[in-house]
Design an enzyme around this catalytic site. Structure first.
Site, PDB file in Angstrom:
ATOM      1  N   SER A  49      -5.370  16.905 -15.251  1.00 24.40           N
ATOM      2  CA  SER A  49      -6.076  17.472 -14.092  1.00 24.40           C
ATOM      3  C   SER A  49      -5.114  18.069 -13.079  1.00 24.40           C
ATOM      4  O   SER A  49      -5.558  18.715 -12.120  1.00 24.40           O
ATOM      5  CB  SER A  49      -6.934  16.394 -13.421  1.00 24.40           C
ATOM      6  OG  SER A  49      -7.912  15.904 -14.317  1.00 24.40           O
TER       7      SER A  49
ATOM      8  N   ASN B   5       2.924   5.485 -10.097  1.00 23.04           N
ATOM      9  CA  ASN B   5       1.717   5.447 -10.908  1.00 23.04           C
ATOM     10  C   ASN B   5       0.436   5.240 -10.103  1.00 23.04           C
ATOM     11  O   ASN B   5      -0.638   5.631 -10.553  1.00 23.04           O
ATOM     12  CB  ASN B   5       1.842   4.324 -11.947  1.00 23.04           C
ATOM     13  CG  ASN B   5       0.533   4.030 -12.646  1.00 23.04           C
ATOM     14  OD1 ASN B   5       0.050   4.830 -13.453  1.00 23.04           O
ATOM     15  ND2 ASN B   5      -0.070   2.893 -12.315  1.00 23.04           N
TER      16      ASN B   5
ATOM     17  N   ASP C 155       0.861  -1.170   0.000  1.00 24.78           N
ATOM     18  CA  ASP C 155       0.000   0.000   0.000  1.00 24.78           C
ATOM     19  C   ASP C 155       0.902   1.226   0.000  1.00 24.78           C
ATOM     20  O   ASP C 155       1.623   1.475   0.971  1.00 24.78           O
ATOM     21  CB  ASP C 155      -0.876  -0.020   1.253  1.00 24.78           C
ATOM     22  CG  ASP C 155      -1.795   1.175   1.365  1.00 24.78           C
ATOM     23  OD1 ASP C 155      -1.697   2.102   0.535  1.00 24.78           O
ATOM     24  OD2 ASP C 155      -2.615   1.198   2.304  1.00 24.78           O
ATOM     25  N   VAL C 156       0.888   1.997  -1.082  1.00 25.64           N
ATOM     26  CA  VAL C 156       1.817   3.128  -1.194  1.00 25.64           C
ATOM     27  C   VAL C 156       1.496   4.251  -0.219  1.00 25.64           C
ATOM     28  O   VAL C 156       2.319   5.157  -0.042  1.00 25.64           O
ATOM     29  CB  VAL C 156       1.870   3.684  -2.634  1.00 25.64           C
ATOM     30  CG1 VAL C 156       2.350   2.629  -3.612  1.00 25.64           C
ATOM     31  CG2 VAL C 156       0.531   4.283  -3.062  1.00 25.64           C
TER      32      VAL C 156
ATOM     33  N   LYS D 123      -3.338  16.059  -7.913  1.00 27.78           N
ATOM     34  CA  LYS D 123      -2.459  16.013  -9.081  1.00 27.78           C
ATOM     35  C   LYS D 123      -1.714  17.333  -9.273  1.00 27.78           C
ATOM     36  O   LYS D 123      -0.582  17.351  -9.788  1.00 27.78           O
ATOM     37  CB  LYS D 123      -3.261  15.648 -10.329  1.00 27.78           C
ATOM     38  CG  LYS D 123      -3.746  14.205 -10.337  1.00 27.78           C
ATOM     39  CD  LYS D 123      -2.595  13.216 -10.206  1.00 27.78           C
ATOM     40  CE  LYS D 123      -3.056  11.779 -10.313  1.00 27.78           C
ATOM     41  NZ  LYS D 123      -1.935  10.814 -10.169  1.00 27.78           N
TER      42      LYS D 123
ATOM     43  N   TYR E 297      -9.290  15.585  -6.731  1.00 26.90           N
ATOM     44  CA  TYR E 297      -8.289  15.015  -7.647  1.00 26.90           C
ATOM     45  C   TYR E 297      -7.393  16.114  -8.216  1.00 26.90           C
ATOM     46  O   TYR E 297      -6.182  15.947  -8.328  1.00 26.90           O
ATOM     47  CB  TYR E 297      -9.009  14.265  -8.754  1.00 26.90           C
ATOM     48  CG  TYR E 297      -8.124  13.504  -9.708  1.00 26.90           C
ATOM     49  CD1 TYR E 297      -7.364  12.417  -9.277  1.00 26.90           C
ATOM     50  CD2 TYR E 297      -8.077  13.845 -11.060  1.00 26.90           C
ATOM     51  CE1 TYR E 297      -6.571  11.700 -10.160  1.00 26.90           C
ATOM     52  CE2 TYR E 297      -7.293  13.133 -11.954  1.00 26.90           C
ATOM     53  CZ  TYR E 297      -6.545  12.056 -11.491  1.00 26.90           C
ATOM     54  OH  TYR E 297      -5.756  11.352 -12.373  1.00 26.90           O
TER      55      TYR E 297
ATOM     56  N   SER F 283      -1.430  14.345 -14.292  1.00 26.53           N
ATOM     57  CA  SER F 283      -2.619  14.265 -15.133  1.00 26.53           C
ATOM     58  C   SER F 283      -2.837  15.628 -15.762  1.00 26.53           C
ATOM     59  O   SER F 283      -2.312  16.642 -15.273  1.00 26.53           O
ATOM     60  CB  SER F 283      -3.830  13.897 -14.266  1.00 26.53           C
ATOM     61  OG  SER F 283      -5.049  14.080 -14.952  1.00 26.53           O
TER      62      SER F 283
END
Length: 254
Positions: free
Chosen positions: A141, A88, A61-62, A156, A152, A139
């Site tokens: 975004s 990623n 789990d990052v 990002k 989000y 992204s």
């Protein structure tokens, strides 16, 4: 091409989509790859498509610092070095500021932001030793706002500027830090959008190439940024968006 023979790469979120395509691309060019994700079954499925001896499956789990430290340490112990980190793993909650659950904010920050921070912090000493590189997944975004995706966008946007800052901090130590900024890309997260004709018509109107990206098309750019071909590319947030950012935002008129 064999640009990554004897190189070692960590790819987070490697169980599907861009992460799986990236792992396959690096392995096809000779790299040894650590596949990271929370679902062992998905990682094993991707691993089955890679050459024997060129991969290490490491569920983690990052958003957990101890687990990230462990996966980096095990990679170096297993393969003897680390050359490339691809951050990623990510989630993409949608909804308005006041109606989206608070838990979604904490989750996107934990995975999309903390996960990138933890990966870079744990890997950096080894990347300095190998004169390696980091490729973060931002992204489009992270370069501009979206309706209904403020959580989000915030995450990002943080990844995009964190990428720039680390490029400044570590460039003189021989480590390049870049990010790719995809537009809509087909993956498990976006598969349900394919059958929404009205929504897809809006995307096709805005994207000059008239379609979403395939994961392999993003993976190709990640491999380029990690390669010797991009040896003087540092601190870039590179749109992989079919020309979306070429527009000034006005609709087609002809």
């Amino acid at each position: 091409m064999s640009r990554f023979t004897d190189k070692v790469v960590i790819v987070t979120g490697a169980g599907s989509g861009i992460g799986a395509a990236t792992a396959r691309r690096f392995a096809a060019e000779g790299a040894r790859v650590t596949l990271v994700g929370r679902d062992r079954a998905k990682l094993e499925k991707v691993a089955a498509s890679l050459p024997q001896g060129q991969y290490l499956v490491h569920p983690a789990d990052v958003s957990n610092w101890d687990e990230v430290q462990g996966l980096v340490a095990q990679t170096v112990q297993h393969f003897g070095r680390l050359d490339v980190l691809v951050n990623n793993a990510g989630v993409a909650p949608t909804g308005s500021l006041t109606d989206t659950p608070m838990e979604d904010w904490h989750q996107v920050m934990a995975i999309d932001v903390n996960g990138v921070f933890y990966g870079c912090r744990a890997a950096m000493p080894y990347l300095i030793a190998s004169q390696g590189s980091v490729i973060n997944l931002s992204s489009v975004s992270g370069l501009g706002g979206d309706w209904g995706m403020s959580f989000y966008n915030a995450a990002k946007g943080a990844v995009s500027n964190f990428t720039r800052s680390l490029a400044l901090e570590y460039g003189r130590q021989g480590v390049r830090v870049n990010a790719v900024c995809p537009a809509l890309t087909w993956s498990d997260l976006t598969a349900d959008m394919k059958n929404d004709d009205a929504l897809m018509a809006k995307f096709k109107e805005r994207i000059p190439m008239g379609r979403a990206a395939e994961p392999e098309e993003v993976a190709d750019v990640i491999a380029f940024l990690a390669s010797h071909d991009a040896r003087f590319v540092n601190g870039v947030n590179l749109p992989v968006d079919g020309g979306l950012h070429a527009s000034n935002g006005q609709p087609p008129q002809a």
